[in-house]
Design a protein around this motif. Structure first.
Motif, short mmCIF file in Angstrom:
data_model
loop_
_atom_site.label_atom_id
_atom_site.label_comp_id
_atom_site.label_asym_id
_atom_site.label_seq_id
_atom_site.Cartn_x
_atom_site.Cartn_y
_atom_site.Cartn_z
N LYS A 173 0.87 -1.18 0.00
CA LYS A 173 0.00 0.00 0.00
C LYS A 173 0.90 1.23 0.00
O LYS A 173 2.02 1.19 0.49
N THR A 174 0.39 2.30 -0.54
CA THR A 174 1.12 3.56 -0.53
C THR A 174 0.42 4.53 0.40
O THR A 174 -0.80 4.67 0.34
N VAL A 175 1.19 5.17 1.25
CA VAL A 175 0.61 6.16 2.15
C VAL A 175 0.14 7.35 1.30
O VAL A 175 0.88 7.85 0.46
N GLU A 176 -1.12 7.73 1.47
CA GLU A 176 -1.66 8.83 0.66
C GLU A 176 -0.98 10.14 1.03
O GLU A 176 -0.57 10.35 2.17
N LYS A 177 -0.89 11.01 0.04
CA LYS A 177 -0.20 12.29 0.24
C LYS A 177 -0.84 13.09 1.39
O LYS A 177 -0.16 13.79 2.12
N LYS A 178 -2.17 12.95 1.52
CA LYS A 178 -2.84 13.73 2.57
C LYS A 178 -2.41 13.27 3.97
O LYS A 178 -2.54 13.99 4.94
N ASP A 179 -1.91 12.05 4.04
CA ASP A 179 -1.48 11.52 5.33
C ASP A 179 0.02 11.72 5.57
O ASP A 179 0.58 11.20 6.53
N ILE A 180 0.67 12.41 4.64
CA ILE A 180 2.09 12.70 4.82
C ILE A 180 2.23 14.17 5.21
O ILE A 180 1.59 15.04 4.61
N ASN A 181 3.03 14.41 6.18
CA ASN A 181 3.25 15.78 6.63
C ASN A 181 4.75 16.08 6.55
O ASN A 181 5.56 15.33 7.07
N VAL A 182 5.10 17.13 5.84
CA VAL A 182 6.50 17.49 5.71
C VAL A 182 6.72 18.88 6.29
O VAL A 182 6.01 19.82 5.95
N THR A 183 7.65 18.98 7.18
CA THR A 183 7.99 20.29 7.74
C THR A 183 9.46 20.56 7.52
O THR A 183 10.25 19.63 7.36
N SER A 184 9.81 21.81 7.46
CA SER A 184 11.22 22.14 7.26
C SER A 184 11.61 23.32 8.14
O SER A 184 10.77 24.11 8.56
N GLU A 185 12.88 23.36 8.41
CA GLU A 185 13.41 24.49 9.19
C GLU A 185 14.24 25.33 8.25
O GLU A 185 15.10 24.82 7.54
N ASN A 186 13.94 26.61 8.23
CA ASN A 186 14.61 27.50 7.29
C ASN A 186 15.98 27.90 7.84
O ASN A 186 16.19 28.99 8.32
N GLU A 187 16.86 26.98 7.79
CA GLU A 187 18.20 27.26 8.28
C GLU A 187 19.21 26.42 7.53
O GLU A 187 18.85 25.50 6.80
N GLU A 188 20.46 26.75 7.67
CA GLU A 188 21.52 25.97 7.04
C GLU A 188 22.13 25.04 8.08
O GLU A 188 22.42 25.49 9.17
N PRO A 189 22.38 23.78 7.80
CA PRO A 189 21.91 23.07 6.63
C PRO A 189 20.40 22.84 6.66
O PRO A 189 19.78 22.98 7.70
N GLN A 190 19.87 22.50 5.54
CA GLN A 190 18.43 22.36 5.41
C GLN A 190 17.94 21.07 6.08
O GLN A 190 18.44 19.99 5.77
N LYS A 191 16.98 21.23 6.96
CA LYS A 191 16.45 20.05 7.66
C LYS A 191 14.99 19.85 7.27
O LYS A 191 14.22 20.81 7.25
N TYR A 192 14.64 18.61 6.99
CA TYR A 192 13.27 18.29 6.64
C TYR A 192 12.80 17.13 7.50
O TYR A 192 13.56 16.20 7.79
N THR A 193 11.54 17.17 7.84
CA THR A 193 10.98 16.09 8.64
C THR A 193 9.72 15.56 7.97
O THR A 193 8.84 16.33 7.59
#
Lengths: 223, 156
Positions: A173-193
């Motif tokens: 199964k593929t996790v639907e996009k609506k169930d994925i949450n991506v956050t980022s911190e605007n700093e160097e280096p770039q961090k994504y969660t």
């Protein structure tokens, strides 16, 4: 002048057949090596007798281990989540990073599944990668932290991530996009969660980070 | 044993033979074809690799390109030795002498261009560090993933 000849086009077709054959197996064959290597120790042969001395030492050690885990300070390490951490080493080829996979398995009484193996395959400038499984009431919460060593030219969104999971019967199964949450911190280096929730009975998850032509996929098998 | 958790099954003589071939060309890369069967047992598919054919290549430490004459020779060898309906070119192998097990961008392009069947696999061998790993294109064909495998030895 020589007579021109028509080229002969070979149009024979061959059907690729699936061969019904058993895989190699004991007793005719012995398993030398496998990947992933099973982390579970093989079941002991009931007929074999473990020397009493070794059994006693094991018993003492297990009691000691339980005492250590019971300590409040240490217990924090063992409860809550399983963490897999990986270190990366940059090699000379552009956009290729060799990722050393290490499997740090921490068992937890609150997680019904155990991470048994991890793999990383890389073609991205990823400086650091960390993955966590956290139990929830409805399933397993997957958190993936990615740190890039450069500011990406395009904005990273949930479209850059894909999460597939499998049940024990190989259904994917593929996790639907609506169930994925991506956050980022605007700093160097770039961090994504990345955050996504998986069913509690899923046995394998593949998390792919797609960035341009580069991709990084992480597979976790649980049992 | 839950054999079906391993997508690829192969034998000690295959891996040892490929290592020897890769050692011969050191410090340069080596490459060749993997020969085997796309099999099914109890409703589960798996890949059985029971042989290999080395292909001469124009190679350096970091780059290898199969020689077209050698590809023809390899195909003739394949037809002569495995000309049954069961055996297939299951994939390819190549070496990364001393720089580890991964799939580079060029390797990825090779795999997604020439090895497009669901049974096609790639084997990467590092003859210096004595490491190896199998890879397979993901279902969405956008990435390539490590593939599980089991190495077997026949008991005498």
């Amino acid at each position: 002048m020589s007579e021109e000849r028509e080229p002969r086009v070979i149009e024979e077709t061959y059907e690729v057949g699936v061969v019904e054959t058993p895989p190699p197996s004991p007793p005719e064959y012995e398993l030398l090596y496998s990947w992933p290597t099973p982390t579970r120790p093989p079941k002991p042969n009931r007929r074999s007798s473990i020397p009493i001395v070794i059994a006693s030492i094991a018993l003492v050690l297990s009691i000691l281990s339980l005492s250590i885990i019971a300590s409040p300070a240490i217990r924090q390490l063992f409860t809550g989540m399983s963490v897999i951490s990986m270190t990366t080493t940059t090699v000379t080829k552009p956009f290729v990073i060799a990722v050393e996979t290490t499997t740090l398995i921490t068992t937890s009484t609150t997680i019904s599944t155990k991470v048994t193996m991890s793999t990383v395959l890389i073609t991205a400038n990823i400086e650091k990668l960390e993955l966590r499984f956290t139990p929830t009431k409805t399933g397993k919460s997957l958190t993936l932290n990615i740190t890039l060593d450069e500011k990406p030219s395009d904005t990273i969104t949930k479209e850059n991530f894909k999460v597939n999971y499998w049940y024990s019967n190989d259904t994917m199964k593929t996790v639907e996009k609506k169930d994925i949450n991506v956050t980022s911190e605007n700093e160097e280096p770039q961090k994504y969660t990345l955050n996504a929730t998986l069913p509690i009975d899923s046995v394998k998850v593949e998390t792919c980070f797609l960035y341009g032509e580069r991709s990084l996929c992480l597979i976790i098998y649980s049992e | 044993m839950r054999w079906h958790i391993y997508k690829i099954h192969t034998f000690d003589y295959v891996i040892e033979g490929i290592f020897k071939e890769c050692e011969k060309t050191l410090p340069n890369e080596a490459s060749g074809y993997l020969i085997g069967m796309f099999s099914i047992w109890n409703g589960k598919h798996f890949i059985l690799i029971d042989n290999y054919i080395p292909v001469e290549s124009h190679s350096t430490e970091y780059y290898g390109e199969m020689d077209i004459t050698s590809i023809g020779e390899a195909l003739r060898k394949f037809m002569k030795s495995f000309g049954d309906t069961k055996h297939l070119i299951i994939g390819w192998y190549h070496s990364h002498p001393g720089y580890g097990i991964f799939i580079s961008d060029i390797d990825l392009r090779t795999q997604t261009t020439f090895f497009t069947q669901p049974f096609h696999v790639a084997l990467v061998v590092d003859p210096i560090n004595r490491e190896y790993g199998f890879f397979k294109t993901s279902d969405n064909r956008k990435s390539i993933l490590r593939a599980s495998f089991a190495i077997w030895r026949k008991r005498v």
